[in-house]
Structures are given as structure tokens and as C-alpha cells.
Scaffold this motif. Structure first.
Motif, short mmCIF file in Angstrom:
data_model
loop_
_atom_site.label_atom_id
_atom_site.label_comp_id
_atom_site.label_asym_id
_atom_site.label_seq_id
_atom_site.Cartn_x
_atom_site.Cartn_y
_atom_site.Cartn_z
N LYS A 14 0.85 -1.21 0.00
CA LYS A 14 0.00 0.00 0.00
C LYS A 14 0.89 1.26 0.00
CE LYS A 14 -4.12 1.92 2.15
NZ LYS A 14 -5.10 1.82 3.27
N THR A 15 0.48 2.21 -0.82
CA THR A 15 1.19 3.50 -0.86
C THR A 15 0.54 4.47 0.15
OG1 THR A 15 1.73 3.17 -3.19
CG2 THR A 15 1.89 5.43 -2.32
N LEU A 16 1.36 5.13 0.94
CA LEU A 16 0.86 6.02 2.01
C LEU A 16 1.04 7.48 1.61
CD1 LEU A 16 2.35 4.15 5.11
CD2 LEU A 16 0.07 3.93 4.12
N ASP A 17 -0.02 8.24 1.81
CA ASP A 17 0.07 9.70 1.61
C ASP A 17 0.52 10.39 2.91
OD1 ASP A 17 -0.83 9.33 -0.99
OD2 ASP A 17 -2.95 9.48 -0.39
N ARG A 18 1.01 11.57 2.74
CA ARG A 18 1.42 12.31 3.94
C ARG A 18 0.16 12.78 4.68
NH1 ARG A 18 5.88 14.50 5.96
NH2 ARG A 18 5.74 16.44 7.21
N PRO A 19 0.02 12.43 5.95
CA PRO A 19 -1.22 12.79 6.67
C PRO A 19 -1.23 14.28 7.03
CG PRO A 19 0.32 11.65 8.13
CD PRO A 19 0.96 11.65 6.78
N ASP A 20 -2.43 14.80 7.19
CA ASP A 20 -2.60 16.19 7.62
C ASP A 20 -2.58 16.26 9.14
OD1 ASP A 20 -2.85 16.92 4.97
OD2 ASP A 20 -5.04 16.58 4.96
N ARG A 21 -2.38 17.50 9.65
CA ARG A 21 -2.43 17.70 11.10
C ARG A 21 -3.87 17.66 11.57
NH1 ARG A 21 2.24 19.61 13.38
NH2 ARG A 21 3.90 20.24 11.89
N GLY A 22 -4.02 17.21 12.78
CA GLY A 22 -5.35 17.14 13.35
C GLY A 22 -5.70 18.37 14.19
N GLY A 23 -6.86 18.39 14.69
CA GLY A 23 -7.31 19.50 15.53
C GLY A 23 -8.11 20.53 14.76
N PRO A 24 -8.81 21.44 15.54
CA PRO A 24 -9.63 22.46 14.86
C PRO A 24 -8.80 23.40 14.01
CG PRO A 24 -10.20 22.29 17.18
CD PRO A 24 -8.99 21.49 17.01
N LEU A 25 -7.67 23.76 14.48
CA LEU A 25 -6.85 24.72 13.77
C LEU A 25 -5.64 24.06 13.13
CD1 LEU A 25 -6.90 27.63 16.39
CD2 LEU A 25 -8.31 27.39 14.35
N GLY A 26 -5.57 22.73 13.13
CA GLY A 26 -4.45 22.01 12.52
C GLY A 26 -3.21 22.12 13.32
N LEU A 27 -3.36 22.21 14.64
CA LEU A 27 -2.21 22.38 15.50
C LEU A 27 -1.75 21.03 16.11
CD1 LEU A 27 -3.30 25.66 17.31
CD2 LEU A 27 -1.75 25.43 15.36
N ARG A 28 -2.50 20.00 15.94
CA ARG A 28 -2.13 18.71 16.54
C ARG A 28 -1.09 17.98 15.68
NH1 ARG A 28 -7.40 15.47 18.25
NH2 ARG A 28 -5.69 14.14 19.08
N ARG A 29 -0.49 16.94 16.22
CA ARG A 29 0.55 16.18 15.52
C ARG A 29 -0.08 15.37 14.37
NH1 ARG A 29 3.90 12.72 19.65
NH2 ARG A 29 4.94 12.24 17.63
N ARG A 30 0.76 15.07 13.41
CA ARG A 30 0.28 14.26 12.27
C ARG A 30 0.10 12.81 12.72
NH1 ARG A 30 1.02 17.13 7.57
NH2 ARG A 30 2.36 19.01 7.72
N GLU A 31 -0.93 12.18 12.21
CA GLU A 31 -1.25 10.82 12.67
C GLU A 31 -1.94 10.07 11.51
OE1 GLU A 31 -3.89 8.61 16.17
OE2 GLU A 31 -3.76 10.78 16.08
N ARG A 32 -1.55 8.78 11.40
CA ARG A 32 -2.16 7.94 10.37
C ARG A 32 -3.53 7.47 10.83
NH1 ARG A 32 0.37 8.45 5.52
NH2 ARG A 32 2.65 8.38 5.79
N GLY A 33 -4.41 7.29 9.86
CA GLY A 33 -5.72 6.77 10.20
C GLY A 33 -5.68 5.25 10.37
N LYS A 34 -6.67 4.71 11.06
CA LYS A 34 -6.68 3.26 11.30
C LYS A 34 -6.87 2.48 10.02
CE LYS A 34 -8.48 3.61 16.02
NZ LYS A 34 -9.55 3.21 16.95
N ASP A 35 -7.54 3.05 9.06
CA ASP A 35 -7.77 2.33 7.81
C ASP A 35 -6.63 2.47 6.83
OD1 ASP A 35 -8.14 4.99 7.52
OD2 ASP A 35 -9.94 4.84 6.25
N GLU A 36 -5.63 3.24 7.16
CA GLU A 36 -4.49 3.42 6.25
C GLU A 36 -3.47 2.31 6.42
OE1 GLU A 36 -2.87 7.44 5.41
OE2 GLU A 36 -4.10 8.08 7.10
#
Length: 471
Positions: A11-33
């Protein structure tokens, strides 16, 4: 379809986006990735040009997991069976299917991912196909000769693996088994053969069962007949015993009756009055019946006497007729024997007469034939002497030798048995006539001094002598 080995999934992985309302949280992979793994699988992440092996313990927000661009699931099962199949040609334009099984174990997951060894079956198939001798093993055998092909193929592949083992980066491979699959046509044929054999065996068993049943039926029938025969014999024995008992009882009864009749006869005798009185005492007849019976007995006795006389007359007459017939037969037989003896005597006399006639005829013919042969011999001697005289006269030698013609002719007549007869023919014999003509016409005789005359004189003397002889 078989599960891929040793790489189960990619599987090829894309770069994940930051989490949180303002995108201030750390980057994290989703469970389905990120694919899930079991206890015998690992994840290999491609991170910054390198590889990271994860046994399922790293979190989804791990920095290397977040930076990974690819993830690969590798199966680390020990001695995983991997099969590969290929076909080799046969003699009858059909193919044998060869199935080779290897036991594979991943020794380095990173090497497997880096070198792209995602399909061990394809690698093993190419490895086996590189042994070109394998494709020639079935050319000498028909599709039905699968067992020799199996042995040859197994031997060739085992030797090939030992001499040149398979080398796949990151994997350890060992040969597990070599199979030559049975073709569908051959399998169908063998199924048909097995079916026919089973049917034949069933037929044979049925035939054996039927034969055994027939044998038992015959044995039972034989036993039944024996039992019936035994019963019949016993029944006949019982019936014979019963008949014997009845016969003895009847014999005893008859003896009693005979003794009783003899006793009554001795007491009564030939007296009809006593017989009538005895019947009256036994209350069998009345007085009138007794009188009628006495009269009937008297009449019956007279009739019996008349019939007896008539029978004796007929017997005497028949005996007399038979005696006359026998006498006639004896006379006829004597007449026939006399005629037969007379005929035999006549036949014998005729045979003796015929034999005597035959003997006389044979003797007459023998005597006459002997006289004829002697006469012919004398005639032949005469002809020879006359021929000699003609030759002497023909050559003119009569003047050189002295020939007494009269003595010569007499000698010839004596030799030939001629008899002088005054009534003999005066004809000149043909031989002398020819001699005369020859002597008269011979120029040599005429030319001689007196030779012709002497010859003529001699011939004349012979002619006169011939006339006087009765030949």
C-alpha cells in the motif's frame, strides 16, 4: 486463488494532515491506512529511502510511521508450502502436468521487499523451467504410461535441486515433493476401468452367489428327494407288513373254513338228504327250498353229465382231426424229401455228364491239335528241302553234285508222312511247279553243259513222284 507469498499486501501512504480544529495537533495515520497483521506477519515501512520492520507494535502517530511512503505486509511463516505447476509434452500430443512443492521461509523481510520478491510461486516456476531436460522426459511415453514418467520427473527434479538449488533473496527454499498429476482423460478412463472392474466383480460375486444358491437348491432338492424316498420306502414297508398280516389272517380264516367244510363233508358225504337237513338245521333253507334245491341239484347233475359227454366227444373228434393232419404233414414231408433227393441225384448226374463231355472235348482238341502241329512241321520241312533244291537248280550246280531225285522225294514223303494212293491227285505241287519254272528259265542252267537237262530231268522225276504220293 492462492494467497500471495511472501508479500501479502502493499500500500502507498500519503502524507497525513495535522489534526485539531486549527491544525495544530501532531500528524497521525488513520486506522484504515495501515493494514492489520497477525502473529506471523510483519509490516515493512519505506521511510526516507530506508526500511523499517514493524511487528505491529508502533503507534499510528509514530514519527517514522507518519513519514513512511509505502507499507508492505510480509508473511514470516516457517516452511510455507508453495506449489508451482508446469506441463511437459507426451508421445501422443498430450501434456503431463507436473506439480512441484517447496517449503519456503522468509529469512530477511527487508531484502524481500527491497528486491521485490513478492511472488515465490512465479520465481520457483521460472527456476523449474530453466531445467530444459525436464521437458524431454515425457516424449518417449504415452499418456497412459504415467508411472514411468513420474519416476523420471521426480529423479530429475531432485537431482537438479541438489546440483543447483533455488536462490531467491530473503527466502530459504527446500524441495518438499514432486507430483505428476493424472490427466483428466486417464483419470476418466481409470474411473471407467474401476467401474467396469467393480461391475465385473459384482457380476462375479452375483454369479458365485447364484451358483452357490443353485448348489444349495440342488442339495436341498436332493435331500428332499432322499427324505421322500425314505418315507416312500417306510410306507411301502408298512403296507407290505399290513398286507402280510391280512394275508396271514385271511389264510387262517380260509384254513378254518376248509377244515369246517372238510368236517361237514366228512359228516354229510354225498348224501343230498343229509346236506338238506344240515342246511335246515342251520336255518339256511326251508323244506320247500330244500326240495327245490334237491331237484335242481339232480337236474344240474344230469346236465353236467350231458355236457361232460359232449365235451369228451368234441375232444375225441379234435384229437382224431389233429392225428389225421399230422399224418398228412408227415406224408407231405416224405414226398418233399424224395423229390429233393431225386433232384439232387439228377443234378449230380448232369454235372458228371458235363465233366465227362468237357474232358472228352479237351482230349479231342489236344489230340487233333498235336496232329495238326506235326503235319505243319512236316510241311515246313518239305518246303525247306524244296527251297534247297530250287536254289541248287537256280545256281546251276546240279551238274556238280549227284542228286537222286526219286530217293529225295521218297525221303521227303517219308518225313512228311505221305501215303501212296492210286487215287491221289495228279496236280503238281506249287513248290515243284515253281522249281520247274525256275530251273527252265535259269540262263545259267541252260548255259551249262548238260546242267539244264539234268535239272529238268530231276524236276520231272520229282513231279511224277509227287503225283504218286497221297499227301
Amino acid at each position: 486463488m492462492a494467497e500471495p507469498y511472501p508479500i501479502v499486501d502493499r500500500k502507498t501512504l500519503d502524507r497525513p494532515d495535522r489534526g485539531g480544529p486549527l491544525g495544530l495537533r501532531r500528524r497521525e495515520r488513520g486506522k484504515d491506512e495501515i493494514p492489520k497483521v497477525n502473529g506471523q506477519q510483519v509490516r515493512v515501512f519505506s521511510v526516507d529511502g530506508g526500511y523499517l520492520v514493524d511487528h505491529g507494535h508502533r503507534r499510528l502517530d509514530d514519527e517514522k510511521v507518519v513519514r513512511a511512503t509505502h507499507v508492505t505486509i510480509v508473511d514470516l511463516t516457517h516452511n510455507r508450502a508453495v506449489q508451482t505447476e508446469l506441463t511437459i509434452p507426451s508421445q501422443d500430443a498430450k501434456d503431463f502436468t507436473v506439480r512441484v512443492t517447496f517449503l519456503c521461509t522468509v529469512t530477511d523481510a527487508v531484502t524481500v521487499v527491497r528486491d521485490g520478491q513478492g511472488d515465490a510461486e512465479r520465481s520457483l516456476n521460472g527456476y523449474i523451467r530453466s531445467h530444459h531436460r525436464l521437458f524431454q522426459l515425457g516424449l518417449q511415453h504415452k499418456l497412459s504410461e504415467i508411472n514411468p514418467v513420474r519416476l523420471n520427473v521426480q529423479t530429475q527434479i531432485e537431482a537438479y535441486v541438489q546440483l543447483k538449488p533455488p536462490r531467491v533473496p530473503g527466502l530459504n527454499m527446500s524441495l518438499a515433493s514432486v507430483e505428476v498429476l493424472t490427466p483428466e482423460e486417464l483419470a476418466a478412463f481409470q474411473d471407467k476401468v474401476r467401474t467396469e472392474e467393480r461391475n465385473f466383480e459384482l457380476y462375479r460375486l452375483k454369479a458365485m452367489y447364484d451358483e452357490e444358491a443353485d448348489r444349495q437348491r440342488r442339495d436341498w432338492e436332493l435331500e428332499r428327494k432322499k427324505y421322500e424316498l425314505k418315507l416312500s420306502e417306510q410306507r411301502q414297508h408298512y403296507e407290505a407288513m399290513e398286507q402280510l398280516a391280512q394275508q396271514r389272517l385271511q389264510q387262517s380264516h380260509n384254513e378254518f373254513l376248509i377244515n369246517e367244510v372238510a368236517r361237514k363233508h366228512q359228516a354229510i358225504g354225498d348224501d343230498p338228504v343229509k346236506a338238506a337237513m344240515a342246511a335246515r338245521e342251520e336255518k339256511e333253507l326251508t323244506a320247500t327250498q330244500i326240495a327245490d334245491r334237491l331237484q335242481a341239484g339232480k337236474n344240474h347233475a344230469e346236465e353236467r353229465a350231458d355236457r361232460q359227454q359232449e365235451r369228451e366227444f368234441l375232444i375225441e373228434q379234435e384229437e382224431r382231426t389233429r392225428r389225421y393232419a399230422m399224418q398228412d404233414a408227415l406224408m407231405e414231408r416224405e414226398r418233399f424229401e424224395r423229390d429233393r433227393d431225386y433232384q439232387a441225384t439228377l443234378t449230380k448226374l448232369e454235372r458228371e455228364y458235363q465233366a465227362e463231355q468237357t474232358a472228352l472235348q479237351r482230349e479231342y482238341e489236344t489230340t487233333q491239335g498235336r496232329e495238326l502241329r506235326e503235319r505243319e512241321d512236316r510241311l515246313q520241312m518239305l518246303r525247306v528241302r524244296l527251297d534247297m533244291l530250287k536254289e541248287i537248280a537256280h545256281h546251276g550246280h546240279l551238274n556238280e553234285v549227284y542228286v537222286d531225285a526219286e530217293q529225295l522225294i521218297k525221303g521227303i514223303a517219308h518225313e512228311t508222312g505221305a501215303v501212296t494212293s492210286p487215287l491221289a491227285s495228279t496236280a503238281t505241287p506249287p513248290e515243284l511247279e515253281n522249281s520247274l519254272e525256275t530251273a527252265g528259265n535259269d540262263p545259267k542252267a541252260d548255259a551249262g553243259s548238260g546242267g539244264g537237262t539234268d535239272a529238268h530231268v530231276e524236276v520231272e522225276v520229282a513231279r511224277e513222284t509227287w503225283r504218286e504220293e497221297d499227301y
